[in-house]
Design a protein around this motif. Sequence first.
Motif, short mmCIF file in Angstrom:
data_model
loop_
_atom_site.label_atom_id
_atom_site.label_comp_id
_atom_site.label_asym_id
_atom_site.label_seq_id
_atom_site.Cartn_x
_atom_site.Cartn_y
_atom_site.Cartn_z
N ASN A 1 14.20 23.03 61.67
CA ASN A 1 13.66 21.73 61.28
C ASN A 1 12.76 21.18 62.41
N PRO B 1 16.93 22.27 53.63
CA PRO B 1 15.57 22.20 54.19
C PRO B 1 14.73 21.06 53.60
N GLY C 1 24.75 18.81 61.01
CA GLY C 1 24.28 19.51 59.80
C GLY C 1 25.09 19.12 58.57
N GLY D 1 21.67 26.58 62.62
CA GLY D 1 21.02 26.44 61.31
C GLY D 1 19.98 25.33 61.21
N MET D 2 20.12 24.26 62.01
CA MET D 2 19.20 23.12 61.88
C MET D 2 17.91 23.26 62.69
N THR E 1 27.22 22.86 61.55
CA THR E 1 27.99 21.83 60.85
C THR E 1 28.09 20.60 61.76
N ARG F 1 29.68 35.86 58.52
CA ARG F 1 28.57 36.81 58.58
C ARG F 1 29.02 38.05 59.32
N THR G 1 31.16 27.20 57.61
CA THR G 1 30.71 27.23 56.21
C THR G 1 30.59 28.64 55.65
N GLN H 1 24.25 18.08 54.54
CA GLN H 1 24.95 18.55 53.33
C GLN H 1 25.47 17.38 52.51
N1 ADP Z 1 16.04 22.92 57.37
C1 ADP Z 1 17.16 22.27 57.70
N2 ADP Z 1 17.10 21.00 58.16
C2 ADP Z 1 18.23 20.35 58.52
N3 ADP Z 1 19.46 20.89 58.45
C3 ADP Z 1 19.57 22.14 58.00
C4 ADP Z 1 18.44 22.90 57.59
N4 ADP Z 1 18.88 24.13 57.19
C5 ADP Z 1 20.22 24.12 57.34
N5 ADP Z 1 20.65 22.95 57.82
C6 ADP Z 1 22.03 22.56 58.15
O1 ADP Z 1 22.54 23.53 59.06
C7 ADP Z 1 23.94 23.77 58.82
C8 ADP Z 1 24.20 25.26 58.75
O2 ADP Z 1 23.99 25.81 60.01
P1 ADP Z 1 24.91 27.01 60.53
O3 ADP Z 1 24.48 27.27 61.92
O4 ADP Z 1 24.85 28.12 59.54
O5 ADP Z 1 26.32 26.29 60.44
P2 ADP Z 1 27.83 26.75 60.75
O6 ADP Z 1 27.77 27.85 61.78
O7 ADP Z 1 28.45 25.49 61.25
O8 ADP Z 1 28.47 27.21 59.47
C9 ADP Z 1 24.29 23.09 57.52
O9 ADP Z 1 25.13 21.99 57.80
C10 ADP Z 1 22.95 22.60 56.93
O10 ADP Z 1 23.07 21.33 56.36
#
Ligand code: ADP
Length: 505
Positions: free
Chosen positions: A418, A330, A313, A414-415, A269, A16, A13, A317
Amino acid sequence: MANYVAAIDQGTTSTRCMVFDHSGAVVAVDQREHEQIFPRAGWVEHDPEEIWRNTRQVCAGALANGDLVASDIAAVGITNQRETTVVWDRRTGRPVYNAIVWQDTRTDRIIEELGRLGGGQERYRERTGLPLATYFSGPKIRWILDNVEGARARAEAGDLLFGNMDTWVLWHLTGGPDGGLHVTDPTNASRTLMMDLESLSWNEEIAGELGVPLSMLPEIRSSSEEYGRISQRGALNGLPIAGILGDQQAATFGQACLSPGEAKNTYGTGNFVLLNTGTDKVMSQNGLLTTVCYKLGERDTVYALEGSIAVTGSLVQWLRDNLGLIGSAPEVERLASTVPDSGGAYFVPAFSGLFAPYWRSDARGAIVGLTRFVNKGHLARAVLEATAFQTREVIDAMNADSGVALKSLKVDGGMVVNELLMQFQADILGVPVIRPKVNETTALGAAYAAGLAVGFWDSEDDIRRNWIQDTQWDPSLAEQTREARYREWKKAVTRTFDWAGGDEE
Ligand SMILES: Nc1ncnc2c1ncn2[C@@H]1O[C@H](COP(=O)(O)OP(=O)(O)O)[C@@H](O)[C@H]1O
Ligand SMILES: O=P(O)(O)OC[C@H](O)CO
């Protein structure tokens, strides 16, 4: 004096750039999202040129945010979403088609065809460690060569190059059409369906079956060595690039899962559980992948068993973007906290078919157990629970394949902010879930690979020493309830099978 190492993390997504100090702490970061392109049901694409522009911007942004200059940095590592496929012209650097993303299922028919060839599934698994599935790069290259006008002739004439995102970024950083390095590492190459898992070289027979000319394929080097220097004018000009790891292997490295039997789960994701199996290749009997975990310079290859889950994740979305039930990711936690359980509802997000441990491209998503009682809070809860149940399935498969019963699970991604999800994960696994202080383990793992190659860190002991626990969630659900819920989940999964006939347009 160079006190830091930088890592470029080109994810599904966003892209960085992160800068780390010797203790593995983040000192600077910049990040940019890119567009997710969904041209048809089951198709997912990215614009490689947008990703390259973002890469340049986040490198400059991270240095500016940390008030740093290139001479503060000892080396640069690259980590990336794996399998996502770019084919471009070696003279102009122009992609011939958008990047086809790992989640994309358009190669369904190619996979069926390959399965009918002698030995099909088993032959591929034996040589590459992978099941025949739409997930991997080889069939995506084949699709581009079959469907983009003139592409096959240009590929056969030696004009086109293939790369995953690591190679696409590396080639540009090191000069692009003016001598850019066309190189990858074994963790990425092991996701193409074309790399021989034993010799770490391209399997000519399989590449031939896929119709992929060998001249398109990057040279496979190790995961940690100085490949070359950045020659593109910009923030990092002149610095050595010294580490490449696919993002899930990088997270395994960054989580210090450096001994056989150690595992991590990344919640992005999708979810990806990797178990370090040391120098042994464990061939899965239970729907997992055998993959390269890392190869440091000339040292022996370390392998992993992997449970890849396509949708976790991204389901959050979907709840936000397609249903509008929440305004931000979140918020799902607040909505899920309005109810004590999922009210009998189960959400099986088979949007890309089902990956591990099922590998069913005929599956499609389903919400089951609906009654008039179920409200949006229950649905939010079912969305989070789906991530935890899918994780339990691949960890059970891992246990069956390796005999390793995990005593705890290291988590990142990212998740993992939670809390409700983390508690439910511990409940449904029946073991503690542990989050480290530095949650950015993907970028950190790539930084470690680069820093080890240039002597910034001395050995893996530095990585072990830098890993610090932040939070632990302990299981609190009675065993009987846990197993009853899990049985219901497995029943829900069977309801998604045999839905897509392979003739969707
Ligand atoms: N507080 C949260 N609770 C649940 N899911 C979350 C939260 N914050 C972000 N996400 C999910 O985490 C994912 C992003 O995590 P990330 O590790 O950055 O993903 P990637 O490396 O796959 O791009 C997204 O799919 C988003 O929906
Ligand atoms: O970019 P992520 O974190 O979604 O990871 C994607 C995986 O590498 C796909 O195999």
